[in-house]
Scaffold this active site. Structure first.
Site, PDB file in Angstrom:
ATOM      1  N   LYS B  22      -0.510  17.507  -4.896  1.00  0.00           N
ATOM      2  CA  LYS B  22       0.237  17.709  -3.656  1.00  0.00           C
ATOM      3  C   LYS B  22       1.145  16.510  -3.378  1.00  0.00           C
ATOM      4  CE  LYS B  22      -2.038  19.982  -0.552  1.00  0.00           C
ATOM      5  NZ  LYS B  22      -3.229  20.126   0.310  1.00  0.00           N
ATOM      6  N   ARG B  92      -4.201  15.597   4.489  1.00  0.00           N
ATOM      7  CA  ARG B  92      -4.613  16.612   3.506  1.00  0.00           C
ATOM      8  C   ARG B  92      -5.097  15.947   2.231  1.00  0.00           C
ATOM      9  NH1 ARG B  92      -0.985  21.612   4.907  1.00  0.00           N
ATOM     10  NH2 ARG B  92       0.387  20.552   6.353  1.00  0.00           N
ATOM     11  N   GLY B 101     -13.259  23.588  -2.169  1.00  0.00           N
ATOM     12  CA  GLY B 101     -14.594  23.010  -2.075  1.00  0.00           C
ATOM     13  C   GLY B 101     -14.558  21.638  -1.433  1.00  0.00           C
ATOM     14  N   MET B 103     -12.823  18.894   1.413  1.00  0.00           N
ATOM     15  CA  MET B 103     -12.153  18.914   2.693  1.00  0.00           C
ATOM     16  C   MET B 103     -10.689  19.170   2.444  1.00  0.00           C
ATOM     17  SD  MET B 103     -11.211  16.033   5.344  1.00  0.00           S
ATOM     18  CE  MET B 103      -9.471  16.378   5.171  1.00  0.00           C
ATOM     19  N   ARG B 336       3.859  24.303  -5.423  1.00  0.00           N
ATOM     20  CA  ARG B 336       3.023  24.170  -6.626  1.00  0.00           C
ATOM     21  C   ARG B 336       3.222  25.415  -7.469  1.00  0.00           C
ATOM     22  NH1 ARG B 336      -2.813  24.960  -3.589  1.00  0.00           N
ATOM     23  NH2 ARG B 336      -2.286  26.910  -2.579  1.00  0.00           N
ATOM     24  N   HIS B 455     -26.630  37.474 -31.340  1.00  0.00           N
ATOM     25  CA  HIS B 455     -26.176  38.567 -32.198  1.00  0.00           C
ATOM     26  C   HIS B 455     -25.350  39.571 -31.406  1.00  0.00           C
ATOM     27  CE1 HIS B 455     -26.656  42.551 -34.160  1.00  0.00           C
ATOM     28  NE2 HIS B 455     -26.391  41.826 -35.250  1.00  0.00           N
ATOM     29  N   SER B 763     -13.878  27.159 -45.670  1.00  0.00           N
ATOM     30  CA  SER B 763     -13.856  27.755 -44.338  1.00  0.00           C
ATOM     31  C   SER B 763     -15.038  27.178 -43.580  1.00  0.00           C
ATOM     32  CB  SER B 763     -13.954  29.277 -44.443  1.00  0.00           C
ATOM     33  OG  SER B 763     -13.928  29.823 -43.157  1.00  0.00           O
ATOM     34  N   CYS B 830     -13.928  29.608 -39.424  1.00  0.00           N
ATOM     35  CA  CYS B 830     -14.201  31.016 -39.148  1.00  0.00           C
ATOM     36  C   CYS B 830     -15.397  31.209 -38.226  1.00  0.00           C
ATOM     37  CB  CYS B 830     -14.385  31.811 -40.432  1.00  0.00           C
ATOM     38  SG  CYS B 830     -15.842  31.336 -41.363  1.00  0.00           S
ATOM     39  N   TYR B 850      -5.825  27.147 -40.731  1.00  0.00           N
ATOM     40  CA  TYR B 850      -5.892  28.357 -39.917  1.00  0.00           C
ATOM     41  C   TYR B 850      -7.234  28.441 -39.202  1.00  0.00           C
ATOM     42  CZ  TYR B 850      -8.974  30.320 -43.414  1.00  0.00           C
ATOM     43  OH  TYR B 850     -10.045  30.508 -44.246  1.00  0.00           O
TER      44      TYR B 850
END
Lengths: 877, 877
Positions: B22, B92, B101, B103, B336, B455, B763, B830, B850
């Site tokens: 802010k 603020r 959550g 003030m 924002r 599983h 992998s 993987c 990858y």
């Protein structure tokens, strides 16, 4: 051009890699000026080349061979073709490490139909000449062509019978000539080729046969068993023959420079007159004690005594010497360090130091680590063993010792029977912590499942109790109380004998010989201690074990497994009450009772240790290990704890884990139930404070197990420290203590630098670390680890010898990083590998301060640490 | 002296760490010359100091505060004590990341008994002045002193009732004055101290309250859930008050620069005249559409439109703007990035690129990875959800989606019911591979045990099927077919609805909204692909899954789990026959049948992949997973395979393992049964050859799992290559293939350099690697991992987000060493982590080529890879 052949003059004892043990020693003796028949050695490199090259001799080897044969002929003025000065040679294999199973020796090589006559003429002894030829034909046929021994022996024996000859010596020259002729026919029948008449062909074929024998099955198996690499090859020694069988002024023999059984400092050996080497071994004639040679050929005897002394002093160890006498001329054919009993090894090492032949550093290298066990445990009497009926020979030698007793099938009955004064052997498919008291009560433990690191094995080694595991040809039916083994069945109460050093089981009682430790042993071990850098602690928790470990000079306790104390019946019920409590208050109430017991335990332990450091590991196993498994037990426990069996089963079900090894255990328990470790820490510190009040200072080292994050450790440490501060304040006194962790997960190794900042000590738990690094469960790996060793995928069982490449890398780096961050941190190893020779050698070369093993492994470990240090400690890695 | 306070003029948007979101944005707007009421920001550093310092304000803060207040007074010519030009401020909080959550706001600070009168005089509006005061007393009391809201509200409502006022606006100035007086008494009653009259005291108390609120429980929980660090603190913004409640030419409102639901490019917002900010939120009066402001105050509207446009262009993103109008003067109080639906996010990002406000690199950062799931799976209709009865809200959101159906308790019945056209939900304590077909047949899967990587969770995510796991407040009795949950019981056939994205379960059917992928989505994903370095493959084996993955632009298959193909009934029986065979011949016979099925499978898979690489993992799970568990099944199987039930049970018993995770599985199976992998390799290569004959080239990559030594790999590779060579020779053709390994054990990582010499690809199997590195079993860690997260021992579940310190270290070093030895080696991931945003960011920074994840995670993974690359790829680590 690679040099494949070395004259004896060119070698020396340090060249064993290239010339093999025999070749290097022949060369060394030559350089000492001892009477060694001349010759040369073909290198192990030639063998390696040959095997790599699909059984083709290296290009230039034959060329070099011809040159060296010519040179030899020149030197000794003999040749394969000369009439008078005929050259005959022996061909002997000789690897770096002495190794049965390979082709050993061919004597009299160079004889053929022509030369045998020359030899007869020269020696004027046809019988001798044909006997030599007959022997060559036999040996050469067997070892080079693989002709069965029977193909020769049958005919030889028939011939004797037909002609009514009682002994070999009765056969006259003509008879031996006939036999030689027949033996040559055997070659054609068995191999479709004649015996090679050309000496140089005999020689090259013999050399190839030696090379090939390196790779035969027996040799491979032997190497496997003895952890000898498969790729080092063997050398071949070609040496001028001398003839112990050329009359009554000739002979051959073997002698040890000291007694190999007792270690006494007397020449010990035997000889035969008019004989070749093989006759001594064959045992057809009874050899005479070397002492009698003094009377028969005093100067030869004196010469041999001098040579023996010289070799022993030169090699700085008791020697095993082969010699031949040809017409009163002494020749030395071989020398090597003599095999000996453990007891002899100790005595010889101590004597050699006292005689100022070796230093104590050298002495520690002269005793094999694995022989130490023989000195600590009883053994079966060899003679009695020969008559014993075998039940099984495939079990694993889990914990050495020899014991006999009546079979029992349960820990309860073991205890009961032992209380009635019976000696019992506990036989189980496997054991569990609940069986501890039964194991204590038994003379030996036998399991059909499990390996060298199963529960039974680990606990038995800890107790120094005889144990055989993985005896899988024996099937135990615990319900019907009957055992089936390949040869029959056994009932409860039948007497058996168990050899824990070999893994064998016998029917009935076999006589044992007691283990006795001598003064020499104590002297030797104290030298080992002087020499070593790495310290040796013990893993132990019972007063008896602790006393044993301290008798063996342990430097402290590396691992007290507190859970072992939870299995006494009064404690177990409280532990179960703890587990079944649904509130923290109830849990604390149960723990308070356990604490009373723990306090008594810790006070006893700490008192025995005094100022020696004592690592106490806080509770480690998953809680389900404490709950009952049999229906009967469940009923009992439910009644005792006033819950329904259904409720109890629900608890057991909830605690059940798919992979308990990776489950809710170690410090994870204390994160969930903080009161657990606080209670144990309180028991430890209160005991220490109480002892201090009595004037006994002690050094507890509190160990938090199975840590894999720094936060686990700091959270628990803070709780413990808070409690300790409070206790010290209340007592108005302070004690010395450390708080450290067990490094058992790969992650703990990876964050060792962070952990080192908050830990006073590390203790590597190599069992779990190995399990996690490989992804092998010790309990299950038995299914495939055999194939892995057979196929060479693993060189060694990583649960018995550190896997240097993987686990070792983790340990090394973790220790290094920890010391870098916290130079004061104490780092030890308390897994099974802490007692293993090869592993200790590795640990000695990295930043490890001590190893810890079961009490009966302490002396061996101490020797390992000393040997490692002598071989080159930290600097070598 | 640390500078704790920054004037708005001194900050800018890049200073969020210090000034909070802010504060930084207020400063930025100020620097853009926008109409922002003047003020200053107290830094997050001051907050951190305060909290560290046991709730004591940093030494010089008050000093600096006085200086800045004076400076502000100077600039705007107002002060707390002035009569005419009275200064009132808002206070603020503003952390770096917006965070409910804490003030939030106190308005009108500076009012007291004195100043309220001045305000009344100045504005000539007593009612307004006392309403402001009343609000201050209420807000200040609640947030600074923690006085319950009811303590004020009850009186306020009583007062209205007593006096017959309908709405707040009806209360006259005197009434509000009475109320103010009463509120001041409430302070004394509740806190034993009066309301602080001194403005500077009000201010310092308010600042401390903001700081304290950083550490309150709600804020901590929020940060935990949203993975916001606990140690970054909040800033405090002090800003001159402007009054939207000072008459009908004043007002206040909130607007989004684009539609946050659809993404449409229209200003979207609402406002209230004569109101303060809280009134819009409170919803007492209905706000008006921003469009109507155009008619009421055209120039203000135009000015706001211009400001909106300017802010959006400046911030390069859709903005959420708070504004106030005081006497037709526009003030911007906050801007924002606006929260938006996934759909809107995609549309806005695409539009902004097309409007050339942002680049495609910036666009990929404007969509949250986790929102992508919303676009791929159906969601419950929000309105219908409000009326639904909850069964459980504590399950884990294992696989997103929304589904309704009838409860079934077994896979068989699921299949049966589905075949009869019923929609079913499979509810089980847990699932096992045998349940696969039942899972396929179900709309959703619910389990009471297991976590995010159980599983059920893994398989369901693979299928893109809705799944909730670990729903532990629901107890399933499979035998009696009844479910107990906190609110009652359920029977088989009862209809429930399952929200896989949230982990919630409802009673009855809840209406859903279908997922639709738009053109914008396709456009956006293709930009992500353009931007990314790391490629994304899929883990899949069924044609349907593979097609899904390729629709989502997967670059190939990173993991085909061949064992998933073994569970069809015809295959399973052959697999069981294989396991129960006692000779290699019998095993090969059984395998030959399985091979036929495998060939069909592989042909279909390889055909779908074509030239895209396809990694096929050879058989991995322990054999006991294929054997039956229930009595009924055992009877069936025994009959089918013509063995006795006793024999079958003996086999099961023999295969049983203590720690199956660490047991006889992966390549260990093939070392024991070489025919297994050879059969599978043959099936793969034959399929590829057959496809090639049809003109379809494909690239199978054969993966050997669970390797921990080089020899395991080379032995199996040699066997496979020999078979492949033979097949190619027979076919007279060759195919492209690779042989690589799965890196799943810490040891494999440690010897990665050696493995890289013989492997075509690696992998990383991060699930197993994480299990082994921590020593955590996924199946069992549920017992403690909750406490670990709560206590901050683990920042995140390492099975969901890569543990960078431990596992990541192993992966990084292994990949690095492998590439050093073999630059051509392809390296992927993987495991489950291959689809996780944070983990992908890490993998993008090291030598990974990858990642591979389940098909429905491919788009999210693709976006992650793109975002990671934009944020700075390889160079940043």
């Amino acid at each position: 051009m690679t040099k494949y052949i070395y004259k004896f003059d060119e070698g020396q004892k340090s060249m064993k890699d290239l010339l093999g043990g025999k070749g290097a020693n022949l060369a060394e003796m030559k350089s000492l000026g001892l009477p060694v028949p001349d010759g040369f050695t073909i290198t192990t490199e030639a063998c390696i080349e040959y095997l790599k090259n699909d059984a083709e001799l290296p290009d230039t080897l034959l060329e070099q061979l011809n040159i060296e044969l010519d040179a030899l002929s020149q030197r000794i003025q003999k040749s394969f073709s000369a009439d008078e000065s005929l050259l005959l040679v022996s061909v002997r294999s000789g690897a770096k490490i002495s190794m049965p199973g390979m082709m050993d020796t061919i004597l009299n090589l160079g004889l053929n139909d022509e030369n045998v006559k020359k030899l007869a003429t020269k020696t004027n002894d046809s019988r001798f000449a044909y006997d030599c030829y007959r022997r060559l034909l036999q040996m050469f046929g067997q070892v080079v062509y693989g002709i069965p021994m029977a193909a020769f022996d049958t005919y030889f024996n028939q011939y004797k019978t037909q002609h009514g000859y009682q002994s070999d010596a009765d056969i006259p020259a003509e008879g031996l000539q006939d036999i030689c002729n027949h033996f040559k026919e055997v070659y054609v029948e068995e191999t479709y080729k004649p015996f090679p008449q050309e000496p140089i062909n005999q020689l090259t074929e013999a050399i190839e046969a030696v090379f090939k024998s390196w790779d035969n099955d027996r040799a491979r198996v032997y190497r496997q068993l003895n952890e000898i690499p498969h790729d080092i090859g063997t050398a071949v020694n070609i040496q001028e023959m001398v003839f112990g069988n050329s009359g009554e002024r000739s002979g051959t023999g073997v002698a040890f420079t000291r007694n190999p059984v007792t270690g006494q400092a007397n020449l010990f050996g035997e000889y035969l007159l008019n004989a070749q080497g093989e006759d001594v071994v064959a045992g057809i004639r009874t050899p005479k004690d070397i002492e009698t040679l003094r009377a028969q050929m005093p100067h030869v005897h004196q010469q041999f005594v001098d040579v023996s002394k010289r070799l022993e002093t030169h090699y700085k160890d008791m020697q095993d010497i082969e010699f031949t006498i040809e017409n009163e001329q002494l020749y030395i054919l071989q020398t090597r360090s003599g095999k000996r009993t453990a007891n002899a090894a100790i005595h010889i090492a101590v004597d050699l130091v006292e005689e100022e032949i070796i230093t104590k550093e050298e002495a520690v290298l002269n005793v094999e680590v694995k022989s130490i066990d023989q000195l600590l445990h009883p053994n079966f009497d060899e003679q009695s063993l020969k008559n014993a009926t075998t039940i099984s020979k495939i079990g694993l030698p889990a914990s050495p010792g020899a014991a006999s007793g009546k079979i029992v099938f349960s820990a309860e009955i073991a205890k009961e029977q032992a209380e009635n004064g019976n000696k019992v052997i506990l036989m189980r498919p496997e054991t569990s912590p609940e069986d501890i008291e039964g194991m204590i009560a038994s003379e030996a433990i036998v399991t059909t499942h499990g390996g060298m690191t199963s529960h039974a094995a680990v606990v038995a080694r800890g107790m120094g109790k005889c144990c055989v595991t993985g005896c899988s040809d024996v099937e135990i039916n615990v319900v019907d109380k009957v055992i089936h083994y390949p040869g029959g069945t056994l009932q409860e109460g039948d007497v058996i004998s168990v050899d824990g050093a070999k893994g064998d089981i016998y029917y009935g009682e076999v006589a044992t010989m007691k283990a006795e430790r001598s003064e020499a042993f104590e002297q030797f071990m104290s030298w080992s201690e002087d020499v070593a850098r790495l310290q040796v602690r013990m893993n132990a928790e019972t007063p008896q074990d602790i006393q044993t470990g301290y008798q063996f000079n342990a430097k402290g306790i590396g691992l007290v497994r507190t859970e072992h104390m939870f299995f006494g019946p009064e404690r177990l019920i409280e532990m179960r009450r703890f587990i079944l409590s649904d509130t923290q208050d109830k849990r604390i109430a149960a723990l308070n009772k356990i604490q009373q017991y723990q306090m008594t335990d810790f006070e006893a332990i700490l008192k025995l240790s005094g100022e020696r450091p004592t690592i106490i590991r806080l509770l480690d196993p998953p809680l389900h290990e404490f709950l009952p498994s049999s229906v009967e037990e469940k009923n009992n426990v439910a009644e005792q704890l006033n819950v329904s069996v259904r409720e109890l089963e629900q608890y057991i079900e909830n605690l059940n884990e798919v992979n308990p090894m990776l489950g809710h255990r170690g410090c994870r328990l204390a994160i969930t139930y903080p009161e657990l470790y606080v209670m144990q820490a309180e028991a430890i510190v209160s005991s220490a404070l109480r002892l201090k009040a009595q004037g006994i200072e002690c050094q507890p080292e509190i160990m938090i197990p199975l840590v894999s994050t720094v936060a686990e450790f700091t959270i628990l440490k803070d709780q413990i420290v808070e409690k300790i501060e409070q206790l010290q304040q209340e007592a108005g006194d302070r004690i010395q203590y450390l708080i450290g962790t067990m490094i058992e997960t790969p992650r703990a190794c990876l964050i060792a630098d962070e952990l080192a900042e908050v830990c006073d000590f590390f203790s590597f738990g190599t069992n779990d670390l190995t399990q996690l690094t490989f992804g092998f469960s010790r309990d299950d790996a038995g299914k495939f680890i055999g194939s892995y060793l057979e196929q060479g995928i693993l060189e060694r069982d990583p649960f018995q010898t550190l896997d240097q490449n993987g686990v070792g890398q983790l340990v090394k780096k973790a220790a290094q990083q920890a010391k870098a961050v916290n130079p004061n941190i104490k780092i030890g190893v308390c897994g099974e590998l802490g007692g293993d020779d090869k592993s200790i050698h590795y640990f000695n070369q990295i930043d490890i301060d001590y190893v810890s093993c079961s009490p009966f492994r302490v002396p061996g470990a101490l020797l390992s640490t000393a040997q490692s240090e002598v071989k080159g400690g930290r600097s070598r890695v």
